[in-house]
Scaffold this active site. Structure first.
Site, PDB file in Angstrom:
ATOM      1  N   GLY A  16      56.410  66.827  45.368  1.00 29.10           N
ATOM      2  CA  GLY A  16      57.031  67.075  44.410  1.00 29.10           C
ATOM      3  C   GLY A  16      58.992  67.491  44.152  1.00 29.10           C
ATOM      4  O   GLY A  16      59.011  66.855  45.145  1.00 29.10           O
ATOM      5  N   ASN A  26      59.177  76.688  33.162  1.00 27.71           N
ATOM      6  CA  ASN A  26      58.840  77.172  32.502  1.00 27.71           C
ATOM      7  C   ASN A  26      58.939  77.939  30.931  1.00 27.71           C
ATOM      8  O   ASN A  26      59.011  77.549  30.103  1.00 27.71           O
ATOM      9  CB  ASN A  26      57.360  78.722  32.548  1.00 27.71           C
ATOM     10  CG  ASN A  26      56.495  77.437  34.146  1.00 27.71           C
ATOM     11  OD1 ASN A  26      55.395  77.253  33.391  1.00 27.71           O
ATOM     12  ND2 ASN A  26      56.170  77.592  34.823  1.00 27.71           N
ATOM     13  N   LYS A  31      54.943  85.312  36.875  1.00 24.33           N
ATOM     14  CA  LYS A  31      56.259  85.482  36.823  1.00 24.33           C
ATOM     15  C   LYS A  31      55.917  83.999  35.725  1.00 24.33           C
ATOM     16  O   LYS A  31      56.760  83.950  34.542  1.00 24.33           O
ATOM     17  CB  LYS A  31      57.496  85.869  37.595  1.00 24.33           C
ATOM     18  CG  LYS A  31      57.064  84.549  38.752  1.00 24.33           C
ATOM     19  CD  LYS A  31      58.459  83.014  38.317  1.00 24.33           C
ATOM     20  CE  LYS A  31      57.666  82.494  39.208  1.00 24.33           C
ATOM     21  NZ  LYS A  31      58.487  80.970  39.152  1.00 24.33           N
ATOM     22  N   GLN A  50      53.191  75.604  35.247  1.00 23.04           N
ATOM     23  CA  GLN A  50      52.212  76.887  35.622  1.00 23.04           C
ATOM     24  C   GLN A  50      52.258  77.394  35.084  1.00 23.04           C
ATOM     25  O   GLN A  50      50.668  78.350  35.203  1.00 23.04           O
ATOM     26  CB  GLN A  50      52.671  76.783  36.996  1.00 23.04           C
ATOM     27  CG  GLN A  50      53.029  75.852  38.383  1.00 23.04           C
ATOM     28  CD  GLN A  50      52.137  74.298  38.561  1.00 23.04           C
ATOM     29  OE1 GLN A  50      50.739  75.607  40.181  1.00 23.04           O
ATOM     30  NE2 GLN A  50      51.267  73.861  38.188  1.00 23.04           N
TER      31      GLN A  50
END
Ligand SMILES: NC(=O)C1=CN([C@@H]2O[C@H](COP(=O)(O)OP(=O)(O)OC[C@H]3O[C@@H](n4cnc5c(N)ncnc54)[C@H](O)[C@@H]3O)[C@@H](O)[C@H]2O)C=CC1
Ligand SMILES: O=C(CO)COP(=O)(O)O
Length: 386
Positions: free
Chosen positions: A31, A288, A223, A323
């Site tokens: 990836g 994210n 995180k 994630q």
């Protein structure tokens, strides 16, 4: 730390000089980060005698413009889907067959979205060289009946092999562009730590070694949840002071989660690249954060007709994976099971905003306990109300 590294590297050189055996590397995952990591690994394997020149990277096959991604990578040396603007070294070869990709490998580098690790390991079971060692570059966490499971624990459980962990302030595109950064490797065995130090360390990718793997991995997983909060903060156009406050509060809960569930967590690991620095880079420039901002804006603009996480992930990331949303769900489930929701008010708020329709503006609805001076140590403070 430097002396541990120097001493262990010296041992490695001596072992190599007597055995003449070089380590062969297989990377599991091609990836965005898998491909950038392959650039570093490919260069170091070419440069250092202790590694075999040839590096294999397992790439889940998919069609890109009618061709196989692995064929495109092997003919152009570019992962056109996940890292389009950079060339992989020519000694890195993509392999679509997972079992073939590890043939002869003595070092495995796991770099997959965390939800795919366990089943990937199950396919590898029984197909590995004797004495193979692993490192996880994955930022995520699993849970089973005994509680949270680190990625290195999943690797050990499924394959019975030793595993280190690498994590840091490491946005893959910036690393691929050769911009200076740092990363942290946590190890259980000093010699193995040194081996992976040699595999990854470069002038623009500086590795620190720390004993123990738990803190390195837990910070990297949690995180990603805090970064959702940074995205909500941006959706609200709150500004830098607010985001910094949310990062501070998130850091406290990252540390608290690590010490709640794992024994070998050293406070100082928070100031390594895998702690505070990773939190900062992810909350400023990560995927994210970016997708959470879009989700927040969609909620604020469209109310109940807002876009879903899945839609936004597919539209904004072109096959790359978030994630933080999975981690938020997993952490919420374990905290609920262990009746610990009160100890993690910020992580719980982020979960509820992301999945239970709690207002985006609640990201700054911070419980009073986060402003008490004792909050880091957990020592109770008596507060006298005015
Ligand atoms: N991209 C980044 O900047 C960084 C990522 N990481 C971490 O590294 C890990 C891997 O991330 P990336 O390399 O960025 O991946 P990515 O986010 O680019 O994910 C795409 C990869 O997932 C693979 N994939 C899709 N379905 C799969 C399946 N069913 N089984 C196995 N693989 C499948 C695709 O083939 C592709 O290689 C994650 O835990 C991430 O948090 C860590 C540091 C930086
Ligand atoms: O882990 C990262 C940087 O260190 C990347 O974070 P994102 O997955 O949010 O892009």
């Amino acid at each position: 730390m430097a002396s541990i590294t120097a001493e262990a590297l010296d041992t490695l050189e001596k072992t190599f000089a007597t055995s003449g055996r070089s380590e062969k590397v297989a990377i599991i995952g091609a990836g965005n980060w898998g491909s950038a990591a392959a650039m570093i690994i490919g260069r170091n394997c070419k440069k250092l005698d202790i590694f075999d020149d040839d590096v294999t990277v397992w790439c889940l096959e998919e069609k890109v413009d009618g061709g196989n991604l692995t064929d495109i990578i092997n003919s152009t040396h570019v992962n056109v889907k996940y890292l389009p603007d950079h060339k992989l070294p020519e000694n890195v070869r993509a392999e679509p067959d997972l079992v073939k990709s590890v043939a002869g490998a003595t070092l495995l580098v796991f770099v997959l979205p965390h939800q795919f690790l366990a089943r990937t390991c199950q396919t590898l079971k029984g197909n590995l060289e004797e004495g193979v060692k692993a490192i996880s570059l994955i930022k995520g966490i699993d849970f089973d009946d005994s509680g949270p499971q680190l990625m290195t624990s999943v690797i050990k459980r499924e394959l019975g092999i030793e595993a280190c962990a690498l994590s840091g302030a490491n946005i893959a595109n910036e690393i691929a562009a050769g911009k200076f950064c740092e990363s942290t490797i946590g190890y259980e065995n000093k010699e193995t730590g040194a081996l992976f130090f040699a595999l990854f360390n470069e002038p623009n990718f500086r590795i620190s070694l720390v004993p123990g793997t738990a803190a390195v991995q837990v910070f990297g997983a949690i995180k990603n949840i805090v970064a959702l909060g940074a995205g909500f903060c941006d959706a609200l156009d709150m500004g830098n002071n607010t985001k910094a406050a949310l990062m501070r509060i998130g850091l406290i809960e990252m540390y608290r989660f690590a010490t709640q569930y794992f024994k070998d967590v050293d406070t100082m690991t928070m100031v390594e690249s895998c702690g505070m620095a990773d939190l900062i880079t992810t909350c400023m420039g990560g995927r994210n954060r970016r997708v959470a901002e879009a989700y927040g804006r969609s909620r604020l603009e469209k109310g109940d007709a807002h876009r879903s996480w899945e839609d936004l992930e597919a539209e904004m990331l072109n096959g790359q994976k978030l994630q933080g949303t999975g981690a938020a769900k997993e952490v919420f489930a374990i905290l609920t099971r262990d009746k610990l929701l009160d100890k993690f008010p910020f992580l719980v708020t982020l979960y509820k905003i992301a999945f239970e329709g709690k207002p985006i503006a609640d990201v700054v609805n911070i419980p009073e306990e986060h402003f008490l001076p004792s909050v880091v140590t957990g020592v109770k403070t008596t507060v006298t109300s005015a």
